[in-house]
Design an enzyme around this catalytic site. Structure first.
Site, mmCIF file in Angstrom:
data_model
loop_
_atom_site.group_PDB
_atom_site.id
_atom_site.type_symbol
_atom_site.label_atom_id
_atom_site.label_comp_id
_atom_site.label_asym_id
_atom_site.label_seq_id
_atom_site.Cartn_x
_atom_site.Cartn_y
_atom_site.Cartn_z
ATOM 1 N N ALA A 49 -0.680 -8.737 -8.078
ATOM 2 C CA ALA A 49 0.716 -9.100 -7.833
ATOM 3 C C ALA A 49 0.962 -10.617 -7.686
ATOM 4 O O ALA A 49 1.806 -11.187 -8.386
ATOM 5 C CB ALA A 49 1.229 -8.327 -6.615
ATOM 6 N N ASP A 94 1.255 -4.076 -4.249
ATOM 7 C CA ASP A 94 2.129 -4.665 -5.273
ATOM 8 C C ASP A 94 3.580 -4.738 -4.827
ATOM 9 O O ASP A 94 4.377 -5.471 -5.412
ATOM 10 C CB ASP A 94 2.015 -3.865 -6.567
#
Ligand code: MRU
Length: 365
Positions: free
Chosen positions: A55, A243
Site C-alpha cells: 500500500a 491496505d
C-alpha cells in the site's frame, strides 16, 4: 534497509533528477533487478503488474507518476488524466487515492509552469515521511515485542506474519516488519513464521528474502499452517500490514488474513495490525461492505512462478487444463478480531474511539 550491506530504499529519484528507480519485485527472490520509470505509463504499469506493490509504496510510485506526467504536460487536463490513469491501477490500497489527492491539493492551485518541480518535491516529501512514519511504527511495535520477550524469559518470541508488509512494501522499514527489525537489532531473540501467501507468494518470495538479508530467523509455512501452529502454542503474536482500515478499525489485507485472525482469536493469540495513518479511510465504517476488493487474473491461481534447475524464471501450471479459478486479492478482518492497531502515534484499540483518540483532527464522519 540493507541488501548485502548496501543501503536501499524501494524507490528513489535517479541522478538525472527526472526518472525514478524501483526494484522489480516480480523478479524477487530469484533475481535483484531495478527498473527505471521514465513516463506516467511506466509508473501505472509498474503498479498494475505488481512490479511495485504494498500500500505505501503504491502511493509513493503514484506520486512520482504524476511528476513524470507533468514534466511533459502540466495542463489542468493532463493533471486530471494522469490522476485518473493512476487511480485505476489497483482498487483496494487506499494509499493510492491518498497520495493522488495530496498531490492534487498541492499542484492544482499552481500555474502549469510551476507544477512539475513542485510534483517532484512533494513526491520526495511523501517518501521521506513514509520512512519516518514506519520508524515510529517500528518503535511502538518494538515495545509490544519486548513485553512478550520479558514474559518468555529469554526463550525466542515467535511471530507470524502474512504477505509482505516489509520495507519492499513501503519506502523503507515496512509496517508489520519494522517492529521485527527493531526487535532483532535490539538483540531480542525472535523467530518469524512467514505465510507463503498464495497466489503471488509475497511471503515466500519477498518477506523471506527481506528477513534473510537482515539476518532475522524465519521459517516459511504454507498458508494453512498458522491455525495448527497457534493451537500448539507456537505463535506468541501475529503482526500483519493492511491496505485499508476503516474509521471503525476494520482491516483489509491480503487474502487469508481474516482466517489467521479467526485462528488467533480462537487460540488467544494477540493479533496486531501495523499501519501508517495514510492507510486509514476515514470516509467508511463497514469494511466488509464498503472496501472494494481487487479481483485479479485467474492465471495467478492456475499456475505458480518460480526458478527451475537451470536457473530460469518460469511459470508452471498446477491445475487440470481448462480449470477455472477465482482470485480475490484481499479480505476484511472485522475490528473485533484485532487486538490493536500499531500506528505512528502509538498503539490503539481497533475502534472508532481508539483511532479518534490518536488522530483527533481527522474528517471522520
Ligand atoms: O497485493 P499486494 O502485494 O500489494 O498486497 C500487499 C499487502 O496486502 C500488504 O500486507 C499491505 O499492503 C501492507 S504493506 C505495508
Amino acid at each position: 534497509m540493507l541488501i548485502d550491506g548496501v543501503p536501499f530504499r524501494s524507490i528513489w529519484l535517479e541522478p538525472d533528477g527526472r526518472t525514478v528507480g524501483v526494484i522489480d519485485q516480480t523478479k524477487l527472490p530469484h533475481a535483484f533487478e531495478t527498473l527505471t520509470l521514465a513516463h506516467l505509463d511506466d509508473a501505472a504499469h509498474a503498479i498494475r503488474s505488481m512490479q511495485v506493490r504494498g500500500a505505501p509504496l503504491i502511493g509513493a510510485v503514484a506520486a512520482y507518476g504524476l511528476a513524470l506526467a507533468l514534466r511533459l504536460d502540466a495542463s489542468d487536463e493532463a493533471l486530471a488524466k494522469a490522476c485518473e490513469i493512476l487511480l485505476a491501477t489497483r482498487p483496494t490500497a487506499v494509499n493510492l487515492r491518498w497520495a493522488i489527492e495530496r498531490m492534487k491539493s498541492v499542484l492544482a492551485p499552481l500555474g502549469p509552469q510551476a507544477r512539475a518541480a513542485a510534483a517532484y518535491q512533494e513526491a520526495a516529501r511523501i517518501c521521506d515521511e513514509d520512512v519516518a512514519i514506519n520508524q515510529a511504527i517500528g518503535r511502538h511495535g518494538l515495545a509490544l515485542i519486548e513485553a512478550h520477550a520479558k514474559e518468555k524469559r529469554g526463550a525466542p518470541v515467535n511471530l507470524l506474519t502474512h504477505c509482505n508488509a516489509g520495507w519492499l512494501a513501503t519506502v523503507d522499514w515496512g509496517t508489520a516488519l519494522a517492529p521485527i527489525y527493531m526487535a532483532h537489532d535490539a538483540g531480542i531473540d525472535l523467530h518469524v513464521w512467514v505465510d507463503e501467501t498464495r497466489p503471488r507468494n509475497q511471503g515466500a518470495g519477498l518477506t523471506a528474502w527481506e528477513l534473510g538479508k537482515h539476518g532475522v530467523p524465519h521459517t516459511v509455512i504454507v498458508d494453512n499452517a498458522g491455525g495448527h501452529l497457534m493451537q500448539h502454542g507456537r505463535v506468541d503474536l501475529c503482526i500483519v500490514g493492511t491496505d485499508r482500515v476503516t474509521a471503525r478499525g476494520d482491516v483489509a489485507n491480503k487474502i487469508g488474513t481474516y482466517l489467521k485472525a479467526l485462528a488467533a482469536h480462537d487460540n488467544g493469540v494477540p493479533f496486531y495490525v501495523a499501519l501508517p495513518s495514510t492507510t486509514i479511510d476515514w470516509s467508511i465504517e463497514d469494511g466488509v461492505r464498503e472496501i472494494p476488493i481487487e479481483e485479479r487474473a485467474e492465471a495467478e491461481v492456475l499456475s505458480v512462478a518460480g526458478r527451475n534447475d537451470a536457473g530460469l524464471l518460469i511459470n508452471v501450471a498446477i491445475t487440470p487444463k481448462g480449470a477455472r479459478a477465482a482470485n480475490f486479492g484481499f479480505d476484511v478482518t472485522p475490528a473485533r478480531l484485532v487486538s490493536g492497531l500499531i500506528t505512528e502515534r502509538g498503539v490503539c484499540a481497533a475502534s472508532r474511539e481508539g483511532l479518534a483518540a490518536l488522530f483527533p483532527n481527522t474528517h471522520g464522519r
